[in-house]
Design a protein around this motif. Sequence first.
Motif, PDB file in Angstrom:
ATOM      1  N   THR A 141       9.803  -9.961 -10.188  1.00 13.70           N
ATOM      2  CA  THR A 141      10.019  -8.517 -10.029  1.00 13.70           C
ATOM      3  C   THR A 141       8.960  -7.972  -9.089  1.00 13.70           C
ATOM      4  O   THR A 141       8.038  -8.682  -8.695  1.00 13.70           O
ATOM      5  CB  THR A 141       9.931  -7.772 -11.372  1.00 13.70           C
ATOM      6  OG1 THR A 141       8.571  -7.827 -11.827  1.00 13.70           O
ATOM      7  CG2 THR A 141      10.839  -8.400 -12.417  1.00 13.70           C
ATOM      8  N   ARG A 142       9.115  -6.707  -8.754  1.00 14.00           N
ATOM      9  CA  ARG A 142       8.128  -6.123  -7.833  1.00 14.00           C
ATOM     10  C   ARG A 142       8.088  -4.615  -8.030  1.00 14.00           C
ATOM     11  O   ARG A 142       9.008  -4.006  -8.594  1.00 14.00           O
ATOM     12  CB  ARG A 142       8.462  -6.485  -6.391  1.00 14.00           C
ATOM     13  CG  ARG A 142       9.914  -6.233  -5.955  1.00 14.00           C
ATOM     14  CD  ARG A 142      10.287  -4.819  -5.951  1.00 14.00           C
ATOM     15  NE  ARG A 142      11.502  -4.508  -5.241  1.00 14.00           N
ATOM     16  CZ  ARG A 142      11.970  -3.270  -5.128  1.00 14.00           C
ATOM     17  NH1 ARG A 142      11.374  -2.261  -5.734  1.00 14.00           N
ATOM     18  NH2 ARG A 142      13.077  -3.039  -4.451  1.00 14.00           N
ATOM     19  N   PHE A 143       7.000  -4.036  -7.540  1.00 11.78           N
ATOM     20  CA  PHE A 143       6.917  -2.594  -7.394  1.00 11.78           C
ATOM     21  C   PHE A 143       6.659  -2.374  -5.916  1.00 11.78           C
ATOM     22  O   PHE A 143       5.869  -3.105  -5.315  1.00 11.78           O
ATOM     23  CB  PHE A 143       5.778  -2.037  -8.254  1.00 11.78           C
ATOM     24  CG  PHE A 143       5.618  -0.543  -8.176  1.00 11.78           C
ATOM     25  CD1 PHE A 143       6.681   0.306  -8.463  1.00 11.78           C
ATOM     26  CD2 PHE A 143       4.396   0.023  -7.821  1.00 11.78           C
ATOM     27  CE1 PHE A 143       6.539   1.693  -8.388  1.00 11.78           C
ATOM     28  CE2 PHE A 143       4.242   1.408  -7.762  1.00 11.78           C
ATOM     29  CZ  PHE A 143       5.314   2.235  -8.040  1.00 11.78           C
ATOM     30  N   ALA A 144       7.358  -1.397  -5.339  1.00 11.15           N
ATOM     31  CA  ALA A 144       7.329  -1.270  -3.878  1.00 11.15           C
ATOM     32  C   ALA A 144       7.103   0.176  -3.451  1.00 11.15           C
ATOM     33  O   ALA A 144       7.991   0.816  -2.898  1.00 11.15           O
ATOM     34  CB  ALA A 144       8.639  -1.800  -3.295  1.00 11.15           C
ATOM     35  N   PRO A 145       5.918   0.714  -3.707  1.00  5.66           N
ATOM     36  CA  PRO A 145       5.707   2.128  -3.394  1.00  5.66           C
ATOM     37  C   PRO A 145       5.606   2.398  -1.892  1.00  5.66           C
ATOM     38  O   PRO A 145       5.129   1.560  -1.139  1.00  5.66           O
ATOM     39  CB  PRO A 145       4.362   2.429  -4.068  1.00  5.66           C
ATOM     40  CG  PRO A 145       3.644   1.122  -4.081  1.00  5.66           C
ATOM     41  CD  PRO A 145       4.712   0.077  -4.259  1.00  5.66           C
ATOM     42  N   SER A 146       6.076   3.563  -1.504  1.00  8.09           N
ATOM     43  CA  SER A 146       5.814   4.074  -0.162  1.00  8.09           C
ATOM     44  C   SER A 146       4.540   4.902  -0.260  1.00  8.09           C
ATOM     45  O   SER A 146       4.442   5.758  -1.134  1.00  8.09           O
ATOM     46  CB  SER A 146       6.962   4.963   0.301  1.00  8.09           C
ATOM     47  OG  SER A 146       8.191   4.284   0.196  1.00  8.09           O
ATOM     48  N   ILE A 179       3.826  -2.951  -0.238  1.00  2.44           N
ATOM     49  CA  ILE A 179       3.578  -1.606   0.284  1.00  2.44           C
ATOM     50  C   ILE A 179       4.616  -1.290   1.362  1.00  2.44           C
ATOM     51  O   ILE A 179       4.678  -1.969   2.388  1.00  2.44           O
ATOM     52  CB  ILE A 179       2.148  -1.500   0.879  1.00  2.44           C
ATOM     53  CG1 ILE A 179       1.100  -1.903  -0.167  1.00  2.44           C
ATOM     54  CG2 ILE A 179       1.889  -0.099   1.399  1.00  2.44           C
ATOM     55  CD1 ILE A 179       1.072  -1.025  -1.389  1.00  2.44           C
ATOM     56  N   GLU A 180       5.417  -0.275   1.125  1.00  3.90           N
ATOM     57  CA  GLU A 180       6.503   0.063   2.060  1.00  3.90           C
ATOM     58  C   GLU A 180       6.010   1.144   3.014  1.00  3.90           C
ATOM     59  O   GLU A 180       6.350   2.330   2.893  1.00  3.90           O
ATOM     60  CB  GLU A 180       7.743   0.479   1.264  1.00  3.90           C
ATOM     61  CG  GLU A 180       8.135  -0.623   0.268  1.00  3.90           C
ATOM     62  CD  GLU A 180       9.621  -0.798   0.051  1.00  3.90           C
ATOM     63  OE1 GLU A 180      10.289   0.204  -0.287  1.00  3.90           O
ATOM     64  OE2 GLU A 180      10.121  -1.939   0.222  1.00  3.90           O
ATOM     65  N   ASP A 181       5.211   0.681   3.969  1.00  2.00           N
ATOM     66  CA  ASP A 181       4.505   1.625   4.849  1.00  2.00           C
ATOM     67  C   ASP A 181       5.078   1.641   6.255  1.00  2.00           C
ATOM     68  O   ASP A 181       4.344   1.611   7.236  1.00  2.00           O
ATOM     69  CB  ASP A 181       3.006   1.276   4.886  1.00  2.00           C
ATOM     70  CG  ASP A 181       2.763  -0.165   5.331  1.00  2.00           C
ATOM     71  OD1 ASP A 181       3.736  -0.942   5.401  1.00  2.00           O
ATOM     72  OD2 ASP A 181       1.612  -0.507   5.619  1.00  2.00           O
ATOM     73  N   CYS A 220      14.440  -2.993   5.517  1.00  2.00           N
ATOM     74  CA  CYS A 220      13.197  -3.704   5.163  1.00  2.00           C
ATOM     75  C   CYS A 220      13.151  -3.971   3.666  1.00  2.00           C
ATOM     76  O   CYS A 220      12.787  -5.059   3.215  1.00  2.00           O
ATOM     77  CB  CYS A 220      11.973  -2.867   5.528  1.00  2.00           C
ATOM     78  SG  CYS A 220      11.959  -2.324   7.220  1.00  2.00           S
ATOM     79  N   ASN A 221      13.506  -2.945   2.924  1.00  2.00           N
ATOM     80  CA  ASN A 221      13.439  -3.013   1.472  1.00  2.00           C
ATOM     81  C   ASN A 221      14.300  -4.163   0.936  1.00  2.00           C
ATOM     82  O   ASN A 221      13.853  -4.968   0.108  1.00  2.00           O
ATOM     83  CB  ASN A 221      13.892  -1.641   0.935  1.00  2.00           C
ATOM     84  CG  ASN A 221      13.980  -1.569  -0.561  1.00  2.00           C
ATOM     85  OD1 ASN A 221      15.041  -1.847  -1.109  1.00  2.00           O
ATOM     86  ND2 ASN A 221      12.888  -1.211  -1.226  1.00  2.00           N
ATOM     87  N   ALA A 222      15.531  -4.272   1.458  1.00  2.00           N
ATOM     88  CA  ALA A 222      16.440  -5.304   0.952  1.00  2.00           C
ATOM     89  C   ALA A 222      16.020  -6.692   1.415  1.00  2.00           C
ATOM     90  O   ALA A 222      15.981  -7.639   0.618  1.00  2.00           O
ATOM     91  CB  ALA A 222      17.874  -5.005   1.407  1.00  2.00           C
ATOM     92  N   LEU A 252      13.952  -3.156 -10.487  1.00  2.00           N
ATOM     93  CA  LEU A 252      14.093  -1.906 -11.240  1.00  2.00           C
ATOM     94  C   LEU A 252      13.517  -0.820 -10.347  1.00  2.00           C
ATOM     95  O   LEU A 252      12.411  -0.970  -9.827  1.00  2.00           O
ATOM     96  CB  LEU A 252      13.309  -1.956 -12.557  1.00  2.00           C
ATOM     97  CG  LEU A 252      13.820  -2.908 -13.632  1.00  2.00           C
ATOM     98  CD1 LEU A 252      12.910  -2.850 -14.866  1.00  2.00           C
ATOM     99  CD2 LEU A 252      15.255  -2.572 -14.018  1.00  2.00           C
ATOM    100  N   ARG A 253      14.259   0.247 -10.153  1.00  2.00           N
ATOM    101  CA  ARG A 253      13.766   1.326  -9.291  1.00  2.00           C
ATOM    102  C   ARG A 253      14.446   2.621  -9.655  1.00  2.00           C
ATOM    103  O   ARG A 253      15.391   2.650 -10.454  1.00  2.00           O
ATOM    104  CB  ARG A 253      14.001   0.978  -7.825  1.00  2.00           C
ATOM    105  CG  ARG A 253      15.465   0.803  -7.464  1.00  2.00           C
ATOM    106  CD  ARG A 253      15.590   0.382  -6.005  1.00  2.00           C
ATOM    107  NE  ARG A 253      16.972   0.110  -5.629  1.00  2.00           N
ATOM    108  CZ  ARG A 253      17.324  -0.394  -4.448  1.00  2.00           C
ATOM    109  NH1 ARG A 253      16.402  -0.675  -3.538  1.00  2.00           N
ATOM    110  NH2 ARG A 253      18.590  -0.611  -4.178  1.00  2.00           N
ATOM    111  N   GLY A 254      13.986   3.702  -9.059  1.00  2.00           N
ATOM    112  CA  GLY A 254      14.525   5.023  -9.348  1.00  2.00           C
ATOM    113  C   GLY A 254      15.962   5.140  -8.871  1.00  2.00           C
ATOM    114  O   GLY A 254      16.352   4.516  -7.876  1.00  2.00           O
TER     115      GLY A 254
END
Length: 472
Positions: A7-12, A43-45, A199-201, A213-215
């Motif tokens: 799993t991951r967390f991918a904040p901008s 990091i989605e920068d 990029c995200n996918a 899992l995401r918003g």
Amino acid sequence: MEPAVVTRFAPSPTGALHPGNARTALFSFLLARARGGRFLLRIEDTDRERGSEQHVATQLAELEWLGIGWDAGPGRDDGRGPYRQSERGALYARLFAQLEREGQAYPCYCTPAELEVARRTQLAAGQPPRYPGICRALDAAARAAREREGRTPALRFAVPGAETLRFDDRVRGPQAIEAATLGDFLVRRADGGAVFFFCNAVDDALMGVTDVLRGDDHLANTPRQLLLLRALGLPTPRYGHLPLLLDASGAPQSKRRGSVTLSQLRERGYLPAALANYLLRLGHHGAPDGWLDLAEMPRHFDAGRLGRAPAHFDAAQLDHWQREAVLRLDGAAAARWLAAELPADWDGERRASVAALLKGNVLLPGDARDWLAVLGGALPPLAPDAAQAISEAGPAFFDAALAGYAETGGDLAALADVLKRSTGRKGKALYMPLRCALTGRHDGPELAALLAAIPQSLVRDRLAGAARLGRG
Ligand code: GLU
Ligand code: ZN
């Protein structure tokens, strides 16, 4: 054997994290830990304008504070990085070339003005606006002509014809959407930048992420992401879209609206384990009612028990868990938590014993101030019920207490024995007026410990003051 969960967390990095973001991160972390898997941080920068280094640093610090550690991420590479999208441009370029080579994407030379005209025409005809395919049919000569005009193309994904796209969202259930409604969408802008959901996918796929899992603000991106991954021959993760977390006002938490951030909660003195206990129950059913340490949470997390209804951020619930968290601190930890409030010249032993004495009456460190004054300063103004208890006991009681204190010192049991004999009072009628005279309040930490901790001269002053109060 089931493949390992990743799993991951991918904040901008466009702002500080909110409790809603923290919940997404926590659930992703727990899902991996529950199944012996791995948890990544990405990091989605790619949004250079809205993102900042400062926000990256803050977000990493906020996650660390919460106790959410990542197995791989920025600065912790495992061969699948880099974990910052701003450093992955070459990977994206290779995939763009692959799509174009295979005829699954095509250059689009349309200007914003041309696209706007197309949009208006569609709206006027009562159709939903979507890219009308202008550049899809261009042949090599037509493309060359546009290049000669100096136009730099964007890259558009060629959405295949009639097809129903289906996926089973682990929170929202089965989803179906007609591919034809998507329109050929951009994957690379004319300035060369890859679009967010591309990029995200692809990063999820390249990093081996199995469960997202995401918003649910990203639910609408999912069909396009599934098309992209299929076109690229990349695996698709299992998606679960969590309902948004709403402020008390009912609006979604947002950076712009000034919703509370993790940093603010931390500065106010909320404990990370309190927040984790609160978030674990927010839109996730079936966790036990009682306190759980972070290390125990994976066993009690089940992605099959995620709810669909939006949850409200409820400060009273957070306070409930904060109280639980504070009570679990040992003396030394409580002293660290109260460090900013405790007098600098106290030694470690005193700090720990006072912190342990006060913690049952302190929700946030600032609440300790009045109690510290009770222990060694001017008494806060008398609460009305305390004033009443003092006058009800009367001056003779406090005269007796003063005399008894001279004999017994800070030993409450001994003082109570003496007072019982001299005044005939016992139980609450004995202890309550004493407490009120010494603290100015009806409730608070254990009286025996307070009496022992308050300097003798202050005890005498306060008992004498209570006697005077009774005489009027
Ligand atoms: N970078 C996205 C965000 O901060 C995350 C999208 C995702 O988790 O897939 O909203
Ligand atoms: Zn075009």
